[in-house]
Design a protein around this motif. Structure first.
Motif, short mmCIF file in Angstrom:
data_model
loop_
_atom_site.label_atom_id
_atom_site.label_comp_id
_atom_site.label_asym_id
_atom_site.label_seq_id
_atom_site.Cartn_x
_atom_site.Cartn_y
_atom_site.Cartn_z
N MET A 1 -14.52 50.33 17.97
CA MET A 1 -13.08 50.40 17.78
C MET A 1 -12.82 50.78 16.32
SD MET A 1 -10.22 47.41 18.45
CE MET A 1 -10.68 47.27 20.15
N PRO A 2 -11.98 51.80 16.07
CA PRO A 2 -11.72 52.21 14.68
C PRO A 2 -10.90 51.17 13.93
CG PRO A 2 -10.35 53.46 16.19
CD PRO A 2 -11.27 52.64 17.03
N ARG A 3 -11.21 51.05 12.63
CA ARG A 3 -10.47 50.11 11.79
C ARG A 3 -9.42 50.88 10.99
NH1 ARG A 3 -12.09 45.06 11.29
NH2 ARG A 3 -11.13 44.86 9.27
N TYR A 4 -8.28 50.26 10.79
CA TYR A 4 -7.19 50.85 10.03
C TYR A 4 -6.89 49.92 8.87
CZ TYR A 4 -6.77 53.68 14.17
OH TYR A 4 -7.03 54.54 15.20
N GLY A 5 -7.56 50.13 7.74
CA GLY A 5 -7.37 49.24 6.60
C GLY A 5 -7.82 47.84 6.97
N ILE A 6 -6.95 46.87 6.76
CA ILE A 6 -7.30 45.48 7.09
C ILE A 6 -6.88 45.12 8.51
CG2 ILE A 6 -7.27 44.68 4.72
CD1 ILE A 6 -4.45 43.60 5.23
N PHE A 7 -6.35 46.11 9.23
CA PHE A 7 -5.88 45.86 10.59
C PHE A 7 -6.73 46.64 11.59
CE2 PHE A 7 -2.15 45.40 7.85
CZ PHE A 7 -1.81 44.10 8.15
N THR A 8 -6.97 46.05 12.73
CA THR A 8 -7.69 46.68 13.82
C THR A 8 -6.81 46.61 15.06
OG1 THR A 8 -9.78 45.91 12.91
CG2 THR A 8 -9.79 46.58 15.20
N PRO A 9 -6.66 47.70 15.80
CA PRO A 9 -5.88 47.62 17.04
C PRO A 9 -6.42 46.49 17.92
CG PRO A 9 -6.36 49.89 16.51
CD PRO A 9 -7.16 49.05 15.53
N GLY A 10 -5.53 45.73 18.51
CA GLY A 10 -5.90 44.57 19.34
C GLY A 10 -5.84 43.27 18.56
N MET A 11 -5.86 43.39 17.23
CA MET A 11 -5.78 42.20 16.38
C MET A 11 -4.40 41.55 16.56
SD MET A 11 -5.81 42.05 12.20
CE MET A 11 -7.44 42.70 12.05
N VAL A 12 -4.37 40.25 16.35
CA VAL A 12 -3.13 39.49 16.43
C VAL A 12 -2.91 38.80 15.10
CG1 VAL A 12 -1.97 37.56 17.59
CG2 VAL A 12 -3.35 39.14 18.91
N ILE A 13 -1.67 38.81 14.67
CA ILE A 13 -1.28 38.12 13.44
C ILE A 13 -0.46 36.90 13.82
CG2 ILE A 13 0.02 38.28 11.27
CD1 ILE A 13 -2.37 40.25 11.44
N GLU A 14 -0.90 35.75 13.34
CA GLU A 14 -0.14 34.51 13.49
C GLU A 14 0.62 34.31 12.18
OE1 GLU A 14 -1.00 29.76 14.32
OE2 GLU A 14 -2.68 31.13 14.04
N PHE A 15 1.94 34.31 12.26
CA PHE A 15 2.80 34.21 11.08
C PHE A 15 3.50 32.85 11.11
CE2 PHE A 15 6.96 34.48 9.13
CZ PHE A 15 6.75 35.19 7.96
N LEU A 16 3.29 32.05 10.07
CA LEU A 16 3.92 30.73 10.00
C LEU A 16 4.72 30.63 8.70
CD1 LEU A 16 0.84 28.55 11.00
CD2 LEU A 16 2.72 29.25 12.48
N ARG A 17 5.97 30.24 8.83
CA ARG A 17 6.80 29.95 7.65
C ARG A 17 6.96 28.45 7.60
NH1 ARG A 17 12.70 30.52 6.51
NH2 ARG A 17 12.84 31.21 8.65
N ILE A 18 6.56 27.87 6.47
CA ILE A 18 6.54 26.43 6.34
C ILE A 18 7.41 26.00 5.18
CG2 ILE A 18 5.02 24.46 5.84
CD1 ILE A 18 2.78 26.22 7.15
N GLU A 19 8.13 24.92 5.39
CA GLU A 19 8.91 24.31 4.33
C GLU A 19 8.14 23.08 3.86
OE1 GLU A 19 13.43 23.67 4.41
OE2 GLU A 19 12.57 21.73 5.00
N VAL A 20 7.91 23.02 2.55
CA VAL A 20 7.15 21.90 1.98
C VAL A 20 7.85 21.47 0.69
CG1 VAL A 20 5.54 23.45 0.79
CG2 VAL A 20 4.85 21.11 1.27
#
Length: 110
Positions: free
Chosen positions: A1-20
């Motif tokens: 599978m070709p890589r695109y920078g730090i991202f690879t197709p099929g990859m998933v990003i979990e994004f969390l915004r936290i208040e601390v």
């Protein structure tokens, strides 16, 4: 599978915004690194975790967690997650923190 920078197709990003609580942010981040990042790094499909800080909102922490695929991310043991969360809750004690946004992003090729 070709890589695109730090991202690879099929990859998933979990994004969390936290208040601390701002005055405990560094302590929170240290505990997060020691407990959560260490545990996640052992999970199949875990690629990396980044922390973003907003200089204009000292109580905001953004976590970006990269997974090789949604299947690998979601195959993480519920028991493991519960154990790590219990350990983290005990370690953070009275440090107020709350996930205020949790989003899944899918990486696609352009």
């Amino acid at each position: 599978m070709p890589r695109y920078g730090i991202f690879t197709p099929g990859m998933v990003i979990e994004f969390l915004r936290i208040e601390v609580t701002a005055q405990y942010r560094e302590q929170y981040l240290q505990l997060d690194r020691e407990i959560w990042t260490t545990a996640l790094a052992k999970c199949p499909g875990f690629i990396s975790k980044e922390v973003l800080l907003n200089p204009n909102k000292p109580a905001e922490v953004i976590l970006i967690i990269r997974w090789a695929s949604r299947e690998e991310w979601k195959s993480t043991s519920c028991q493991l997650l519960a154990e790590v969360e219990a350990q983290f809750a005990l370690a953070t004690g009275s440090i107020h923190h709350q996930i205020i946004e949790s989003v899944e992003y899918q990486v696609i090729a352009q």
